[in-house]
Design a protein around this motif. Structure first.
Motif, short mmCIF file in Angstrom:
data_model
loop_
_atom_site.label_atom_id
_atom_site.label_comp_id
_atom_site.label_asym_id
_atom_site.label_seq_id
_atom_site.Cartn_x
_atom_site.Cartn_y
_atom_site.Cartn_z
N GLN A 16 67.38 38.53 63.02
CA GLN A 16 65.94 38.69 63.06
C GLN A 16 65.40 38.76 61.64
OE1 GLN A 16 64.74 42.03 65.38
NE2 GLN A 16 62.63 41.33 65.59
N VAL A 17 64.19 38.24 61.47
CA VAL A 17 63.58 38.22 60.15
C VAL A 17 62.19 38.82 60.23
CG1 VAL A 17 63.02 36.79 58.16
CG2 VAL A 17 64.86 36.08 59.72
N PRO A 18 62.08 40.14 60.29
CA PRO A 18 60.74 40.75 60.30
C PRO A 18 59.96 40.33 59.07
CG PRO A 18 62.40 42.37 60.87
CD PRO A 18 63.14 41.16 60.40
N LEU A 19 58.70 40.04 59.28
CA LEU A 19 57.84 39.53 58.23
C LEU A 19 56.62 40.41 58.07
CD1 LEU A 19 57.98 35.80 59.38
CD2 LEU A 19 59.34 36.85 57.56
N VAL A 20 56.23 40.68 56.83
CA VAL A 20 55.06 41.50 56.55
C VAL A 20 54.20 40.80 55.52
CG1 VAL A 20 54.20 43.71 55.76
CG2 VAL A 20 56.34 43.61 57.07
N GLU A 21 52.96 40.44 55.91
CA GLU A 21 52.03 39.79 55.00
C GLU A 21 51.21 40.83 54.24
OE1 GLU A 21 51.89 37.25 58.87
OE2 GLU A 21 51.89 39.37 58.31
N SER A 22 50.76 40.43 53.06
CA SER A 22 49.85 41.25 52.26
C SER A 22 49.03 40.34 51.36
CB SER A 22 50.63 42.28 51.43
OG SER A 22 51.49 41.63 50.53
N GLY A 23 47.98 40.91 50.77
CA GLY A 23 47.20 40.17 49.80
C GLY A 23 45.87 39.65 50.28
N GLY A 24 45.59 39.85 51.57
CA GLY A 24 44.30 39.40 52.08
C GLY A 24 43.17 40.28 51.55
N GLY A 25 41.94 39.84 51.82
CA GLY A 25 40.79 40.61 51.39
C GLY A 25 39.53 39.80 51.45
N LEU A 26 38.50 40.33 50.81
CA LEU A 26 37.19 39.69 50.76
C LEU A 26 37.00 39.06 49.39
CD1 LEU A 26 34.30 39.20 51.88
CD2 LEU A 26 33.70 41.47 50.99
N VAL A 27 36.60 37.81 49.37
CA VAL A 27 36.39 37.10 48.11
C VAL A 27 35.19 36.18 48.25
CG1 VAL A 27 37.95 35.21 48.76
CG2 VAL A 27 37.57 35.74 46.34
N GLN A 28 34.52 35.92 47.15
CA GLN A 28 33.39 35.00 47.18
C GLN A 28 33.88 33.56 47.18
OE1 GLN A 28 30.85 36.08 43.85
NE2 GLN A 28 29.57 37.31 45.21
N ALA A 29 33.05 32.69 47.70
CA ALA A 29 33.38 31.27 47.69
C ALA A 29 33.67 30.81 46.27
CB ALA A 29 32.23 30.46 48.28
N GLY A 30 34.72 30.00 46.13
CA GLY A 30 35.15 29.55 44.82
C GLY A 30 36.22 30.43 44.20
N GLY A 31 36.44 31.59 44.79
CA GLY A 31 37.42 32.52 44.26
C GLY A 31 38.83 32.21 44.71
N ARG A 41 54.83 26.59 67.88
CA ARG A 41 55.92 26.96 68.79
C ARG A 41 57.30 26.69 68.21
NH1 ARG A 41 53.80 22.35 71.30
NH2 ARG A 41 55.23 20.59 71.41
N GLU A 42 57.36 26.01 67.09
CA GLU A 42 58.66 25.75 66.45
C GLU A 42 59.01 26.82 65.41
OE1 GLU A 42 59.03 21.78 65.03
OE2 GLU A 42 58.55 20.88 66.97
N TYR A 43 58.24 27.91 65.41
CA TYR A 43 58.52 29.04 64.53
C TYR A 43 58.97 30.22 65.37
CZ TYR A 43 56.63 26.44 60.64
OH TYR A 43 56.43 25.50 59.66
N TYR A 44 59.98 30.92 64.90
CA TYR A 44 60.64 31.92 65.72
C TYR A 44 60.12 33.33 65.47
CZ TYR A 44 63.68 27.87 65.16
OH TYR A 44 64.17 26.60 65.07
N TYR A 45 59.79 33.63 64.24
CA TYR A 45 59.36 34.98 63.89
C TYR A 45 58.02 34.90 63.16
CZ TYR A 45 64.28 35.78 64.77
OH TYR A 45 65.52 35.82 65.34
N TRP A 46 57.17 35.88 63.47
CA TRP A 46 55.81 35.91 62.93
C TRP A 46 55.51 37.27 62.34
CZ3 TRP A 46 52.33 31.76 63.16
CH2 TRP A 46 52.78 30.65 63.88
#
Length: 121
Positions: free
Chosen positions: A1-16, A106-111
């Motif tokens: 199993q490959v648990p995955l954790v995303e980060s880095g999202g947020g609010l940004v102005q257009a062009g950023g 559907r061809e990706y196993y872990y999200w």
């Protein structure tokens, strides 16, 4: 199993710019291609970019080509998505996934759980 954790999202102005990270646990990270997908409210999940297990091959949706760059560091078990020249239409929850490297979810196993990206006009 490959648990995955995303980060880095947020609010940004257009062009950023934003840089998303996806950290994987487990020793098999480097065995899989990795992909980024996104889903906006009321829309289906769509392919953004993918990268082969070695990092030598990358693929992009036409809508992000030339603006987004996918990369990976197998020593750190991490895949990145550098997003430049962001547009309001890039607003979505962004998910990383491990699997085939194709554009088909559907061809990706872990999200991962997803990270919100909001681009204001």
């Amino acid at each position: 199993q490959v648990p995955l954790v995303e980060s880095g999202g947020g609010l940004v102005q257009a062009g950023g710019s934003l840089r998303l990270s996806c950290a994987a646990s487990g020793r098999t990270f480097s065995s899989y291609a990795m992909g980024w997908f996104r889903q906006a409210p009321g829309k289906e999940r769509e392919f953004v970019a993918s990268i082969s297990w070695s990092g030598e091959s990358t693929y992009y949706a036409d809508s992000v080509k030339g603006r987004f760059t996918i990369s990976r560091d197998n020593a750190k078990n991490t895949v990145y998505l550098q997003m430049n020249s962001l547009k309001p239409e890039d607003t979505a929850v962004y998910y990383c996934a491990s699997g085939s490297g194709s554009s088909v979810p559907r061809e990706y196993y872990y999200w991962g759980q997803g990270t919100q990206v909001t681009v204001s006009s």
